[in-house]
Design an enzyme around this catalytic site. Structure first.
Site, PDB file in Angstrom:
ATOM      1  N   ASN A  47      69.771 -87.992  96.796  1.00  0.00           N
ATOM      2  CA  ASN A  47      70.520 -87.081  96.176  1.00  0.00           C
ATOM      3  C   ASN A  47      71.668 -86.308  96.576  1.00  0.00           C
ATOM      4  O   ASN A  47      71.522 -86.288  97.922  1.00  0.00           O
ATOM      5  CB  ASN A  47      69.408 -85.913  95.635  1.00  0.00           C
ATOM      6  CG  ASN A  47      69.658 -85.198  94.414  1.00  0.00           C
ATOM      7  OD1 ASN A  47      69.916 -85.798  93.364  1.00  0.00           O
ATOM      8  ND2 ASN A  47      69.668 -83.908  94.434  1.00  0.00           N
TER       9      ASN A  47
ATOM     10  N   HIS B 297      61.107 -87.101  79.159  1.00  0.00           N
ATOM     11  CA  HIS B 297      61.848 -86.347  78.298  1.00  0.00           C
ATOM     12  C   HIS B 297      62.271 -86.747  76.937  1.00  0.00           C
ATOM     13  O   HIS B 297      63.234 -85.999  76.435  1.00  0.00           O
ATOM     14  CB  HIS B 297      62.726 -85.415  79.020  1.00  0.00           C
ATOM     15  CG  HIS B 297      62.314 -84.536  80.301  1.00  0.00           C
ATOM     16  ND1 HIS B 297      62.935 -84.161  81.258  1.00  0.00           N
ATOM     17  CD2 HIS B 297      60.936 -84.171  80.649  1.00  0.00           C
ATOM     18  CE1 HIS B 297      62.129 -83.578  82.230  1.00  0.00           C
ATOM     19  NE2 HIS B 297      60.902 -83.814  81.749  1.00  0.00           N
TER      20      HIS B 297
ATOM     21  N   CYS C 125      65.748 -82.558  56.964  1.00  0.00           N
ATOM     22  CA  CYS C 125      65.181 -83.842  56.365  1.00  0.00           C
ATOM     23  C   CYS C 125      65.367 -84.232  54.830  1.00  0.00           C
ATOM     24  O   CYS C 125      65.278 -83.247  54.105  1.00  0.00           O
ATOM     25  CB  CYS C 125      63.454 -83.730  56.628  1.00  0.00           C
ATOM     26  SG  CYS C 125      62.522 -85.375  56.083  1.00  0.00           S
TER      27      CYS C 125
ATOM     28  N   GLN D  98      63.851 -88.644  83.610  1.00  0.00           N
ATOM     29  CA  GLN D  98      64.157 -87.441  82.967  1.00  0.00           C
ATOM     30  C   GLN D  98      65.220 -87.567  81.900  1.00  0.00           C
ATOM     31  O   GLN D  98      65.430 -86.723  81.212  1.00  0.00           O
ATOM     32  CB  GLN D  98      64.282 -86.298  83.801  1.00  0.00           C
ATOM     33  CG  GLN D  98      63.075 -86.159  84.848  1.00  0.00           C
ATOM     34  CD  GLN D  98      63.489 -85.321  86.050  1.00  0.00           C
ATOM     35  OE1 GLN D  98      63.276 -83.902  85.746  1.00  0.00           O
ATOM     36  NE2 GLN D  98      64.094 -85.595  87.088  1.00  0.00           N
ATOM     37  N   ASN D  99      66.026 -88.585  82.120  1.00  0.00           N
ATOM     38  CA  ASN D  99      67.203 -88.643  81.179  1.00  0.00           C
ATOM     39  C   ASN D  99      66.752 -89.238  79.799  1.00  0.00           C
ATOM     40  O   ASN D  99      66.000 -90.079  79.446  1.00  0.00           O
ATOM     41  CB  ASN D  99      68.221 -89.815  81.921  1.00  0.00           C
ATOM     42  CG  ASN D  99      68.568 -89.056  83.273  1.00  0.00           C
ATOM     43  OD1 ASN D  99      68.326 -87.967  83.449  1.00  0.00           O
ATOM     44  ND2 ASN D  99      69.335 -89.972  84.081  1.00  0.00           N
ATOM     45  N   ILE D 100      67.913 -88.722  78.701  1.00  0.00           N
ATOM     46  CA  ILE D 100      67.563 -89.112  77.583  1.00  0.00           C
ATOM     47  C   ILE D 100      68.886 -89.772  76.976  1.00  0.00           C
ATOM     48  O   ILE D 100      69.022 -89.974  75.854  1.00  0.00           O
ATOM     49  CB  ILE D 100      67.667 -87.618  76.866  1.00  0.00           C
ATOM     50  CG1 ILE D 100      68.977 -87.014  77.243  1.00  0.00           C
ATOM     51  CG2 ILE D 100      66.361 -86.713  77.208  1.00  0.00           C
ATOM     52  CD1 ILE D 100      69.161 -85.319  76.575  1.00  0.00           C
TER      53      ILE D 100
ATOM     54  N   SER E  88      67.874 -86.248  91.295  1.00  0.00           N
ATOM     55  CA  SER E  88      67.067 -85.208  90.371  1.00  0.00           C
ATOM     56  C   SER E  88      66.941 -84.056  91.497  1.00  0.00           C
ATOM     57  O   SER E  88      66.830 -84.183  92.635  1.00  0.00           O
ATOM     58  CB  SER E  88      65.842 -85.701  89.998  1.00  0.00           C
ATOM     59  OG  SER E  88      65.035 -84.480  89.658  1.00  0.00           O
TER      60      SER E  88
HETATM   61  P1  NAD Z   1      69.498 -81.569  87.453  1.00  0.00           P
HETATM   62  O1  NAD Z   1      70.762 -81.115  86.576  1.00  0.00           O
HETATM   63  O2  NAD Z   1      68.621 -80.267  87.653  1.00  0.00           O
HETATM   64  O3  NAD Z   1      69.801 -82.125  88.852  1.00  0.00           O
HETATM   65  C1  NAD Z   1      70.783 -82.972  89.141  1.00  0.00           C
HETATM   66  C2  NAD Z   1      70.783 -83.367  90.517  1.00  0.00           C
HETATM   67  O4  NAD Z   1      71.383 -84.592  90.545  1.00  0.00           O
HETATM   68  C3  NAD Z   1      71.145 -82.233  91.372  1.00  0.00           C
HETATM   69  O5  NAD Z   1      70.616 -81.918  92.446  1.00  0.00           O
HETATM   70  C4  NAD Z   1      72.544 -82.805  92.041  1.00  0.00           C
HETATM   71  O6  NAD Z   1      72.637 -82.742  93.377  1.00  0.00           O
HETATM   72  C5  NAD Z   1      72.281 -84.336  91.634  1.00  0.00           C
HETATM   73  N1  NAD Z   1      73.509 -85.319  91.711  1.00  0.00           N
HETATM   74  C6  NAD Z   1      74.726 -84.942  90.499  1.00  0.00           C
HETATM   75  N2  NAD Z   1      75.473 -86.066  90.775  1.00  0.00           N
HETATM   76  C7  NAD Z   1      75.090 -86.798  91.738  1.00  0.00           C
HETATM   77  C8  NAD Z   1      75.396 -88.238  92.129  1.00  0.00           C
HETATM   78  N3  NAD Z   1      76.556 -88.782  91.766  1.00  0.00           N
HETATM   79  N4  NAD Z   1      74.812 -88.599  93.100  1.00  0.00           N
HETATM   80  C9  NAD Z   1      73.653 -88.214  93.678  1.00  0.00           C
HETATM   81  N5  NAD Z   1      73.140 -86.975  93.243  1.00  0.00           N
HETATM   82  C10 NAD Z   1      73.725 -86.275  92.169  1.00  0.00           C
HETATM   83  O7  NAD Z   1      68.881 -82.587  86.472  1.00  0.00           O
HETATM   84  P2  NAD Z   1      67.461 -83.286  86.410  1.00  0.00           P
HETATM   85  O8  NAD Z   1      66.598 -83.087  87.619  1.00  0.00           O
HETATM   86  O9  NAD Z   1      67.385 -84.396  85.983  1.00  0.00           O
HETATM   87  O10 NAD Z   1      66.498 -82.245  85.613  1.00  0.00           O
HETATM   88  C11 NAD Z   1      67.224 -81.449  84.419  1.00  0.00           C
HETATM   89  C12 NAD Z   1      66.968 -81.898  83.072  1.00  0.00           C
HETATM   90  O11 NAD Z   1      68.247 -82.487  82.910  1.00  0.00           O
HETATM   91  C13 NAD Z   1      65.978 -83.337  82.639  1.00  0.00           C
HETATM   92  O12 NAD Z   1      64.913 -82.802  81.981  1.00  0.00           O
HETATM   93  C14 NAD Z   1      66.895 -84.366  81.896  1.00  0.00           C
HETATM   94  O13 NAD Z   1      66.160 -84.494  80.809  1.00  0.00           O
HETATM   95  C15 NAD Z   1      68.079 -83.481  81.589  1.00  0.00           C
HETATM   96  N6  NAD Z   1      69.308 -83.942  81.419  1.00  0.00           N
HETATM   97  C16 NAD Z   1      69.383 -85.327  81.094  1.00  0.00           C
HETATM   98  C17 NAD Z   1      70.786 -85.882  81.051  1.00  0.00           C
HETATM   99  C18 NAD Z   1      71.094 -87.182  80.846  1.00  0.00           C
HETATM  100  O14 NAD Z   1      70.261 -88.070  80.204  1.00  0.00           O
HETATM  101  N7  NAD Z   1      71.967 -88.079  81.438  1.00  0.00           N
HETATM  102  C19 NAD Z   1      71.985 -85.030  81.407  1.00  0.00           C
HETATM  103  C20 NAD Z   1      71.757 -83.792  81.458  1.00  0.00           C
HETATM  104  C21 NAD Z   1      70.420 -83.089  81.670  1.00  0.00           C
END
Ligand code: NAD
Length: 257
Positions: free
Chosen positions: A222, A123, A156, A103-105, A197
């Site tokens: 998690n 995503h 653009c 889901q990360n970007i 997640s």
């Molecule tokens: P979320 O923020 O809903 O949940 C993150 C989960 O990760 C939490 O439940 C938390 O307990 C856990 N967590 C945080 N740090 C941790 C660690 N060090 N070890 C273990 N667990 C840990 O994120 P999600 O479920 O990915 O969904 C939200 C949306 O956030 C996604 O659509 C994503 O696109 C986007 N997002 C992406 C980034 C990125 O690309 N790095 C950053 C922020 C948000």
């Protein structure tokens, strides 16, 4: 926790089509805030301001969007992979990995060494930007340079259409190819590992359930509980980087690598 780590290492040794599903928690140890934890992005901004429809219809919303998105981008631009990404890249080297559904970007799985074809970005990606009208693509750094010069809502060069990072906002259609592929790979995996997640964002959060229904073992790593913990064969609550590094060590001991 020790016993669960042993169990997961053993499951990895026995599996051949592992799908790893990552969320923002996989990248917090690289210095990128997640959305829902304390101090995360939604502590600072209101998610309701970022619906795609608002981006399309209101200049004020677009300005707010670019402000939030710039903040996130600045933290991920220079970020380096952490032990979570490195452990997953290692699974590919060991020929265990079917794919990563992320889901990360932030592009950190590719930066850690996973091949592009193995990473399904559900995503989208923050590393590029497209025009919503003519679909011309831009490198994100070039667009950010304009923002630094004071363009609060970039447009653009070809058609003056709206520019938006290639990420999926609330209310925006999911990418068809990636969504279908993620569903298909989840359906044939023999081990499905969720890392970092909250499993609150749909339809992404459906993938682990699909895998479990189709016969895969389901493991959730998690820090906090998730709504799908009850379906999992193994749940490991803790810091993902430490846990994934330990699992990799245990697994290497077993296969003598
Ligand atoms: P979320 O923020 O809903 O949940 C993150 C989960 O990760 C939490 O439940 C938390 O307990 C856990 N967590 C945080 N740090 C941790 C660690 N060090 N070890 C273990 N667990 C840990 O994120 P999600 O479920 O990915 O969904 C939200 C949306 O956030 C996604 O659509 C994503 O696109 C986007 N997002 C992406 C980034 C990125 O690309 N790095 C950053 C922020 C948000």
């Amino acid at each position: 926790m020790e016993e669960s780590i042993e169990t997961l290492a053993e499951l990895i040794v026995r599996s051949r089509r592992i799908v790893v599903f990552t969320g923002a928690g996989a990248s917090t140890e690289s210095g990128i805030a997640d959305f829902r934890s304390r101090g995360g992005i939604w502590d600072k901004y209101n998610p309701e301001d970022f619906y795609f429809q608002k981006f399309l219809t209101s200049e004020e919303s677009r300005e707010k969007y670019w402000q939030m998105s710039t903040e996130l981008y600045e933290s991920l631009r220079e970020a380096e992979p952490n032990p979570v990404h490195l452990a997953i890249a290692e699974l590919e080297k060991l020929d265990k990995l079917d794919c990563v559904i992320t889901q990360n970007i932030d592009g950190l799985h590719q930066k850690a060494g996973n091949s592009r074809e193995k990473v399904i970005e559900l995503h989208g990606t923050a590393l590029s930007v497209s025009c919503l009208s003519c679909r011309r693509k831009y490198d994100r750094n070039l667009v950010q340079q304009r923002i630094r010069k004071g363009f609060r809502v970039p447009r653009c060069d070809s058609c003056d259409g709206l520019l938006k990072p290639d990420t999926i906002s609330f209310g925006q259609a999911m990418p068809e190819r990636e969504t279908n592929l993620a569903y298909e790979r989840s359906s044939v995996s023999d081990l499905f590992i969720v890392v970092g997640s909250s499993l609150l964002v749909q339809p992404a959060a459906y993938m682990p359930l699909r895998a479990k229904q189709a016969g895969a073992k389901l493991v959730i790593v998690n820090r906090d509980p998730t709504p799908h913990d009850g379906y999992a064969d193994v749940v490991i609550n803790g810091v993902a980087g430490e846990i994934m590094a330990r699992i990799l060590d245990k697994m290497r001991e077993r296969i003598g690598n």
